[in-house]
Design a protein around this motif. Structure first.
Motif, PDB file in Angstrom:
ATOM      1  N   GLN A 173       0.822  -1.207   0.000  1.00 29.47           N
ATOM      2  CA  GLN A 173       0.000   0.000   0.000  1.00 29.47           C
ATOM      3  C   GLN A 173       0.860   1.263   0.000  1.00 29.47           C
ATOM      4  O   GLN A 173       0.516   2.256  -0.645  1.00 29.47           O
ATOM      5  N   GLN A 174       1.975   1.218   0.703  1.00 31.59           N
ATOM      6  CA  GLN A 174       2.888   2.354   0.677  1.00 31.59           C
ATOM      7  C   GLN A 174       3.407   2.582  -0.737  1.00 31.59           C
ATOM      8  O   GLN A 174       3.486   3.723  -1.213  1.00 31.59           O
ATOM      9  N   ARG A 175       3.755   1.500  -1.414  1.00 31.46           N
ATOM     10  CA  ARG A 175       4.247   1.617  -2.788  1.00 31.46           C
ATOM     11  C   ARG A 175       3.192   2.229  -3.701  1.00 31.46           C
ATOM     12  O   ARG A 175       3.493   3.079  -4.539  1.00 31.46           O
ATOM     13  N   GLU A 176       1.943   1.787  -3.555  1.00 28.62           N
ATOM     14  CA  GLU A 176       0.862   2.298  -4.395  1.00 28.62           C
ATOM     15  C   GLU A 176       0.710   3.805  -4.230  1.00 28.62           C
ATOM     16  O   GLU A 176       0.521   4.535  -5.212  1.00 28.62           O
ATOM     17  N   VAL A 177       0.785   4.281  -3.001  1.00 30.06           N
ATOM     18  CA  VAL A 177       0.625   5.710  -2.747  1.00 30.06           C
ATOM     19  C   VAL A 177       1.791   6.494  -3.342  1.00 30.06           C
ATOM     20  O   VAL A 177       1.595   7.538  -3.979  1.00 30.06           O
ATOM     21  N   VAL A 178       3.013   6.009  -3.148  1.00 31.54           N
ATOM     22  CA  VAL A 178       4.181   6.708  -3.689  1.00 31.54           C
ATOM     23  C   VAL A 178       4.156   6.690  -5.211  1.00 31.54           C
ATOM     24  O   VAL A 178       4.478   7.698  -5.870  1.00 31.54           O
ATOM     25  N   ASP A 179       3.753   5.573  -5.808  1.00 31.59           N
ATOM     26  CA  ASP A 179       3.645   5.506  -7.264  1.00 31.59           C
ATOM     27  C   ASP A 179       2.582   6.475  -7.784  1.00 31.59           C
ATOM     28  O   ASP A 179       2.766   7.116  -8.828  1.00 31.59           O
ATOM     29  N   ALA A 180       1.467   6.585  -7.052  1.00 33.89           N
ATOM     30  CA  ALA A 180       0.413   7.515  -7.452  1.00 33.89           C
ATOM     31  C   ALA A 180       0.905   8.956  -7.364  1.00 33.89           C
ATOM     32  O   ALA A 180       0.596   9.792  -8.227  1.00 33.89           O
ATOM     33  N   PHE A 181       1.680   9.255  -6.323  1.00 34.84           N
ATOM     34  CA  PHE A 181       2.267  10.588  -6.184  1.00 34.84           C
ATOM     35  C   PHE A 181       3.190  10.878  -7.364  1.00 34.84           C
ATOM     36  O   PHE A 181       3.136  11.956  -7.975  1.00 34.84           O
ATOM     37  N   LEU A 182       4.053   9.925  -7.702  1.00 31.01           N
ATOM     38  CA  LEU A 182       5.014  10.117  -8.782  1.00 31.01           C
ATOM     39  C   LEU A 182       4.301  10.331 -10.116  1.00 31.01           C
ATOM     40  O   LEU A 182       4.662  11.228 -10.896  1.00 31.01           O
ATOM     41  N   ALA A 183       3.264   9.545 -10.385  1.00 32.50           N
ATOM     42  CA  ALA A 183       2.518   9.684 -11.633  1.00 32.50           C
ATOM     43  C   ALA A 183       1.819  11.046 -11.708  1.00 32.50           C
ATOM     44  O   ALA A 183       1.826  11.703 -12.761  1.00 32.50           O
ATOM     45  N   ALA A 184       1.232  11.484 -10.596  1.00 32.83           N
ATOM     46  CA  ALA A 184       0.533  12.764 -10.594  1.00 32.83           C
ATOM     47  C   ALA A 184       1.504  13.928 -10.769  1.00 32.83           C
ATOM     48  O   ALA A 184       1.201  14.906 -11.462  1.00 32.83           O
ATOM     49  N   ALA A 185       2.677  13.842 -10.134  1.00 27.97           N
ATOM     50  CA  ALA A 185       3.665  14.904 -10.267  1.00 27.97           C
ATOM     51  C   ALA A 185       4.197  14.986 -11.691  1.00 27.97           C
ATOM     52  O   ALA A 185       4.414  16.080 -12.226  1.00 27.97           O
ATOM     53  N   ARG A 186       4.404  13.823 -12.320  1.00 27.03           N
ATOM     54  CA  ARG A 186       4.895  13.810 -13.700  1.00 27.03           C
ATOM     55  C   ARG A 186       3.907  14.475 -14.653  1.00 27.03           C
ATOM     56  O   ARG A 186       4.291  15.193 -15.571  1.00 27.03           O
ATOM     57  N   SER A 187       2.631  14.213 -14.429  1.00 26.38           N
ATOM     58  CA  SER A 187       1.609  14.726 -15.341  1.00 26.38           C
ATOM     59  C   SER A 187       1.124  16.127 -14.965  1.00 26.38           C
ATOM     60  O   SER A 187       0.369  16.745 -15.718  1.00 26.38           O
ATOM     61  N   GLY A 188       1.566  16.611 -13.793  1.00 25.70           N
ATOM     62  CA  GLY A 188       1.112  17.919 -13.356  1.00 25.70           C
ATOM     63  C   GLY A 188      -0.341  17.946 -12.943  1.00 25.70           C
ATOM     64  O   GLY A 188      -1.000  18.986 -13.028  1.00 25.70           O
ATOM     65  N   ASP A 189      -0.842  16.817 -12.470  1.00 19.76           N
ATOM     66  CA  ASP A 189      -2.243  16.702 -12.073  1.00 19.76           C
ATOM     67  C   ASP A 189      -2.401  17.191 -10.632  1.00 19.76           C
ATOM     68  O   ASP A 189      -2.176  16.447  -9.678  1.00 19.76           O
ATOM     69  N   PHE A 190      -2.794  18.439 -10.483  1.00 18.51           N
ATOM     70  CA  PHE A 190      -2.895  19.081  -9.173  1.00 18.51           C
ATOM     71  C   PHE A 190      -3.860  18.333  -8.255  1.00 18.51           C
ATOM     72  O   PHE A 190      -3.550  18.055  -7.086  1.00 18.51           O
ATOM     73  N   GLU A 191      -5.046  17.998  -8.780  1.00 19.24           N
ATOM     74  CA  GLU A 191      -6.052  17.332  -7.958  1.00 19.24           C
ATOM     75  C   GLU A 191      -5.587  15.948  -7.522  1.00 19.24           C
ATOM     76  O   GLU A 191      -5.827  15.533  -6.383  1.00 19.24           O
ATOM     77  N   ALA A 192      -4.926  15.205  -8.434  1.00 20.70           N
ATOM     78  CA  ALA A 192      -4.437  13.866  -8.082  1.00 20.70           C
ATOM     79  C   ALA A 192      -3.353  13.936  -7.009  1.00 20.70           C
ATOM     80  O   ALA A 192      -3.278  13.075  -6.128  1.00 20.70           O
ATOM     81  N   LEU A 193      -2.520  14.979  -7.055  1.00 19.94           N
ATOM     82  CA  LEU A 193      -1.507  15.158  -6.022  1.00 19.94           C
ATOM     83  C   LEU A 193      -2.159  15.407  -4.666  1.00 19.94           C
ATOM     84  O   LEU A 193      -1.748  14.834  -3.649  1.00 19.94           O
ATOM     85  N   LEU A 194      -3.169  16.262  -4.640  1.00 15.96           N
ATOM     86  CA  LEU A 194      -3.848  16.538  -3.377  1.00 15.96           C
ATOM     87  C   LEU A 194      -4.494  15.280  -2.798  1.00 15.96           C
ATOM     88  O   LEU A 194      -4.625  15.151  -1.569  1.00 15.96           O
TER      89      LEU A 194
END
Length: 293
Positions: A173-194
């Motif tokens: 689960q920790q990996r999933e959250v960090v991967d989601a953070f990395l994907a959102a930061a790469r794409s510049g998805d503000f809402e996904a980062l929040l």
């Protein structure tokens, strides 16, 4: 009569515990090994029959060596106490038996950062009592203080350490959250980062110029987007046992390192290092890009 081989065997039986103690005291695996080696050298010079309790004697010696190292660090004019990032152990995020064994011995970077802010005597009192269960009366003898004074030191340290966040979800689960953070930061998805950042997140960034601390998700989103997009390559690694992110330039030079603490599906704490010169001296995984050694 105790032979040298018997003495070495008795010392080796204590070595793992002593290294763990010294690592929490000094924040550096290398310095921890040096402190334990110093204890061995002092033990080898002892006359047979002069030590009543080897574990207690070794704890005392390692504790005093660590106190001396910390006091020397603090006396250096160029050292800003509490602004030094402890050494990070960065490895591939894998699930083999060797990796699991290393995780069991790891000390989270967030904890080491807070321990770094403690005065040397506070740090020793807290680490020995709260982590290793050493009685206050024995710690008092190491510090040359009364038992009551030692209890007060540990109490002050405990208050400072109490707020350290710890992950409360499993590794996947920790990996999933960090991967989601990395994907959102790469794409510049503000809402996904929040969505993956706790509203009260603490983000500490260590740079050659000092430490920058940001509080709150909206404060860190822009910095996170800029940092990930500026990197040529960024991927998940383990940092002191916690999932993190390591980034490189397009030429393969390490640029930044993050250690993340995840609670309830959100990143609640980040410790980041943005210092290419220091990163260049560390033992790091490669970027995995074609052409890299």
């Amino acid at each position: 009569m105790t032979t040298e081989a018997d003495l070495a065997a008795a010392f080796d039986a204590q070595r793992h515990r002593l290294v763990a103690l010294a690592h929490r005291m000094l924040g550096s695996p290398t310095d921890a090994e040096d402190a334990v080696q110093e204890a061995w050298l002092r033990l080898a010079r002892q006359k047979p029959g002069t030590i009543d309790s080897l574990p207690g004697w070794l704890t005392t010696v390692v504790g005093r060596v660590c106190i001396d190292v910390l006091r020397t660090r603090r006396s250096r004019p160029e050292t800003h106490y509490g602004e030094h990032l402890p050494d990070a152990v960065v490895t591939e995020d894998e699930d083999g038996p060797e990796e699991r064994a290393a995780l069991a011995d790891s000390v989270g970077l967030a904890l080491l950062v807070v321990l770094e802010s403690l005065a040397p005597d506070e740090r020793l009192a807290f680490v020995l009592h709260d982590t290793f269960g050493v009685p206050f009366a024995e710690i008092a003898q190491i510090l040359g203080k009364s038992t009551d004074a030692t209890k007060m030191l540990a109490s002050r340290a405990r208050r400072k350490v109490r707020g350290i966040p710890e992950s409360n979800v499993d590794r996947s689960q920790q990996r999933e959250v960090v991967d989601a953070f990395l994907a959102a930061a790469r794409s510049g998805d503000f809402e996904a980062l929040l969505q993956v950042l706790d509203p009260q997140i603490t983000w500490r960034t260590y740079t050659p110029r000092g430490v920058v601390v940001k509080l709150g998700a909206t404060e860190v989103v822009a910095a996170a987007e800029r940092g990930v997009r500026a990197a040529g390559i960024a991927r998940r690694v383990l940092v002191n046992g916690n999932p993190g992110i390591l980034s490189w330039s397009r030429s393969g030079k390490p640029l930044g390192l993050m250690s993340c603490t995840v609670r309830d599906g959100k990143i609640v704490d980040v410790v980041a290092l943005l210092d290419p010169a220091r990163l260049a001296t560390m033992d790091l995984p490669d970027s995995g890009a074609p052409g890299q050694d």
